[in-house]
Write a protein that holds these residues in place. Structure first.
Motif, mmCIF file in Angstrom:
data_model
loop_
_atom_site.group_PDB
_atom_site.id
_atom_site.type_symbol
_atom_site.label_atom_id
_atom_site.label_comp_id
_atom_site.label_asym_id
_atom_site.label_seq_id
_atom_site.Cartn_x
_atom_site.Cartn_y
_atom_site.Cartn_z
ATOM 1 N N PRO A 101 75.043 52.705 115.981
ATOM 2 C CA PRO A 101 76.045 53.576 115.756
ATOM 3 C C PRO A 101 76.119 54.844 116.175
ATOM 4 C CG PRO A 101 74.638 53.401 113.845
ATOM 5 C CD PRO A 101 74.044 52.721 114.950
ATOM 6 N N ARG A 102 76.965 55.586 116.233
ATOM 7 C CA ARG A 102 77.292 57.056 116.740
ATOM 8 C C ARG A 102 76.350 57.869 115.683
ATOM 9 N NH1 ARG A 102 80.284 59.083 120.775
ATOM 10 N NH2 ARG A 102 78.932 61.007 120.269
ATOM 11 N N ASN A 103 76.373 57.809 114.154
ATOM 12 C CA ASN A 103 75.872 58.348 113.339
ATOM 13 C C ASN A 103 75.333 57.553 112.309
ATOM 14 O OD1 ASN A 103 76.619 61.565 114.024
ATOM 15 N ND2 ASN A 103 78.374 60.179 114.328
ATOM 16 N N LYS A 104 74.062 57.607 111.896
ATOM 17 C CA LYS A 104 73.527 56.785 110.765
ATOM 18 C C LYS A 104 72.621 57.799 109.668
ATOM 19 C CE LYS A 104 72.066 52.933 108.957
ATOM 20 N NZ LYS A 104 72.781 51.853 108.482
ATOM 21 N N VAL A 105 72.782 57.341 108.342
ATOM 22 C CA VAL A 105 72.346 58.141 107.334
ATOM 23 C C VAL A 105 71.607 57.095 106.576
ATOM 24 C CG1 VAL A 105 72.352 59.520 105.360
ATOM 25 C CG2 VAL A 105 73.908 59.755 107.175
ATOM 26 N N THR A 106 70.137 57.058 106.352
ATOM 27 C CA THR A 106 69.279 56.072 105.877
ATOM 28 C C THR A 106 68.624 56.977 104.757
ATOM 29 O OG1 THR A 106 68.104 54.196 105.991
ATOM 30 C CG2 THR A 106 67.517 55.903 107.526
ATOM 31 N N VAL A 107 67.923 56.103 103.933
ATOM 32 C CA VAL A 107 66.981 56.725 102.872
ATOM 33 C C VAL A 107 65.258 56.615 103.477
ATOM 34 C CG1 VAL A 107 68.519 56.695 100.955
ATOM 35 C CG2 VAL A 107 66.753 54.655 101.543
ATOM 36 N N THR A 108 64.699 57.519 102.909
ATOM 37 C CA THR A 108 63.316 57.286 103.243
ATOM 38 C C THR A 108 62.850 55.721 102.856
ATOM 39 O OG1 THR A 108 62.741 59.555 103.043
ATOM 40 C CG2 THR A 108 60.862 58.089 102.998
ATOM 41 N N GLY A 109 61.934 55.303 104.018
ATOM 42 C CA GLY A 109 61.729 53.826 103.808
ATOM 43 C C GLY A 109 62.496 52.744 104.000
ATOM 44 N N GLY A 110 63.763 53.205 104.486
ATOM 45 C CA GLY A 110 64.887 52.121 105.051
ATOM 46 C C GLY A 110 64.681 51.450 106.250
ATOM 47 N N ASN A 111 65.243 50.516 106.501
ATOM 48 C CA ASN A 111 65.125 49.806 107.491
ATOM 49 C C ASN A 111 66.416 50.274 108.640
ATOM 50 O OD1 ASN A 111 64.798 47.778 109.530
ATOM 51 N ND2 ASN A 111 63.964 46.566 107.972
ATOM 52 N N VAL A 112 66.203 50.638 109.910
ATOM 53 C CA VAL A 112 67.219 51.017 110.704
ATOM 54 C C VAL A 112 66.986 50.328 112.141
ATOM 55 C CG1 VAL A 112 68.515 52.907 111.845
ATOM 56 C CG2 VAL A 112 67.446 53.295 109.675
ATOM 57 N N THR A 113 68.218 49.427 112.766
ATOM 58 C CA THR A 113 68.336 49.404 114.083
ATOM 59 C C THR A 113 69.244 50.263 114.796
ATOM 60 O OG1 THR A 113 67.777 46.898 113.149
ATOM 61 C CG2 THR A 113 68.656 47.453 115.567
ATOM 62 N N LEU A 114 68.930 50.839 115.993
ATOM 63 C CA LEU A 114 69.695 51.298 116.817
ATOM 64 C C LEU A 114 69.834 50.434 117.982
ATOM 65 C CD1 LEU A 114 68.366 54.878 116.819
ATOM 66 C CD2 LEU A 114 69.959 53.837 115.405
ATOM 67 N N SER A 115 71.191 50.356 118.368
ATOM 68 C CA SER A 115 71.468 49.520 119.597
ATOM 69 C C SER A 115 72.021 50.229 120.817
ATOM 70 C CB SER A 115 72.901 48.362 119.151
ATOM 71 O OG SER A 115 72.217 47.886 118.034
ATOM 72 N N CYS A 116 71.734 49.531 121.847
ATOM 73 C CA CYS A 116 72.071 50.102 123.227
ATOM 74 C C CYS A 116 72.332 48.732 124.182
ATOM 75 C CB CYS A 116 70.761 50.878 123.875
ATOM 76 S SG CYS A 116 71.140 51.554 125.513
ATOM 77 N N ARG A 117 73.448 48.942 124.800
ATOM 78 C CA ARG A 117 73.911 48.171 125.883
ATOM 79 C C ARG A 117 74.250 48.682 127.036
ATOM 80 N NH1 ARG A 117 77.598 42.445 125.343
ATOM 81 N NH2 ARG A 117 75.774 41.868 124.808
ATOM 82 N N GLN A 118 73.743 48.174 128.145
ATOM 83 C CA GLN A 118 74.373 48.659 129.408
ATOM 84 C C GLN A 118 74.994 47.654 130.336
ATOM 85 O OE1 GLN A 118 72.493 48.011 132.836
ATOM 86 N NE2 GLN A 118 70.669 47.184 131.966
ATOM 87 N N THR A 119 75.951 48.240 130.974
ATOM 88 C CA THR A 119 76.682 47.271 132.097
ATOM 89 C C THR A 119 76.423 47.854 133.433
ATOM 90 O OG1 THR A 119 78.699 48.730 131.662
ATOM 91 C CG2 THR A 119 78.461 46.836 130.367
ATOM 92 N N ASN A 120 75.358 48.289 133.672
ATOM 93 C CA ASN A 120 74.919 48.863 135.071
ATOM 94 C C ASN A 120 74.209 47.985 136.152
ATOM 95 O OD1 ASN A 120 75.973 51.271 134.221
ATOM 96 N ND2 ASN A 120 74.078 51.852 133.325
ATOM 97 N N SER A 121 73.801 46.646 135.343
ATOM 98 C CA SER A 121 72.817 45.731 135.799
ATOM 99 C C SER A 121 71.384 46.225 136.264
ATOM 100 C CB SER A 121 73.531 45.127 137.160
ATOM 101 O OG SER A 121 74.740 44.396 136.906
ATOM 102 N N HIS A 122 71.174 47.414 135.533
ATOM 103 C CA HIS A 122 69.816 47.928 135.711
ATOM 104 C C HIS A 122 68.744 47.133 135.044
ATOM 105 C CE1 HIS A 122 71.831 52.266 136.457
ATOM 106 N NE2 HIS A 122 71.844 51.565 137.636
ATOM 107 N N ASN A 123 67.685 47.376 135.804
ATOM 108 C CA ASN A 123 66.419 46.421 135.339
ATOM 109 C C ASN A 123 65.593 47.340 133.968
ATOM 110 O OD1 ASN A 123 66.434 44.428 137.236
ATOM 111 N ND2 ASN A 123 65.405 45.687 138.537
#
Lengths: 115, 114
Positions: B8-30
């Motif tokens: 997401p653009r912004n994320k708030v979580t608590v200490t001990g929490g589980n977070v996943t940040l996502s990234c997608r590229q359409t550049n055909s980069h390695n």
């Protein structure tokens, strides 16, 4: 390992005055050097990059010369504009990384241009 | 148009929490990278990858895991988030050619751990 040191913190300039942001580096092998610029609430973008010694890349009025003898890649511009206000990063890609293109960034320098 | 998109653009979580940040590229980069940005420290490399299934450790990996599921997608995982991981996270991609290829950065994810 590789490291990059930049002019610390904040540089404030009056519009029209020359800009010089310092960048020195340490690298075991012959590195490639970069300058990235990040405007407020935006992503960093490439400003310019080095090629070989004594070639001077230029972009948007900015230029930088790689001096291997002094391990420096200072960013310069003859006349600052208000739109130049941003965070500037110097970065290094060492040849020893075998083409994995891992960039090591300096701590960043904020340039503030005032009227 | 070639791009790097983070969520997401912004994320708030608590200490001990589980977070996943996502990234997608359409550049055909390695190559794909995860950096964190902190005042006084600049951009510091957490993990990077040069292809699907590959993972390389960066300079500040402690407390982070990453996974590259496809050429396009690179995830950063914080399994036990701590306040010290409050930061602005950037994903980037490059084609990695010859050590001089440019990075394309995403717009960043601002994470607050309370």
């Amino acid at each position: 390992g590789d490291s990059v040191t930049q002019t610390e913190g904040l540089v404030t300039l009056t519009e029209g005055l020359p800009v010089m942001l310092n960048c020195t580096y340490q690298s075991t092998y012959s590195p490639f050097l970069f300058w990235y610029v990040q405007h407020l609430n935006e992503a960093p973008k490439l400003l310019l990059k080095s090629f070989t010694d004594n070639k001077r890349p230029e972009h948007q009025g900015f230029h930088a010369t790689l001096h291997k003898s002094s391990s420096s890649f200072h960013l310069q511009k003859s006349s600052a504009q208000l739109s130049d206000s941003a965070l500037y990063y110097c970065a290094l890609s060492g040849m020893a990384t075998g083409g994995n293109n891992k960039l090591t960034f300096g701590q960043g320098t904020v340039l503030s241009v005032i009227p | 148009e070639a791009a790097v998109t983070q969520s997401p653009r912004n994320k708030v979580t608590v200490t001990g929490g589980n977070v996943t940040l996502s990234c997608r590229q359409t550049n055909s980069h390695n190559y794909m990278y995860w950096y964190r940005q902190d005042t006084g420290h600049g951009l510091r490399l957490i993990h990077y990858s040069y292809g699907a299934g590959n993972l390389q450790i960066g300079d500040v990996p402690d407390g982070y895991k990453a996974t590259r599921t496809t050429q396009e997608d690179f995830f950063l995982l914080l399994e036990l988030a701590s306040p010290s991981q409050t930061s602005l996270y950037f994903c980037a991609s490059s084609d990695g050619a010859g050590g001089v290829s440019d990075y394309t950065f995403g717009s960043g994810t601002r994470l607050l751990v309370i």
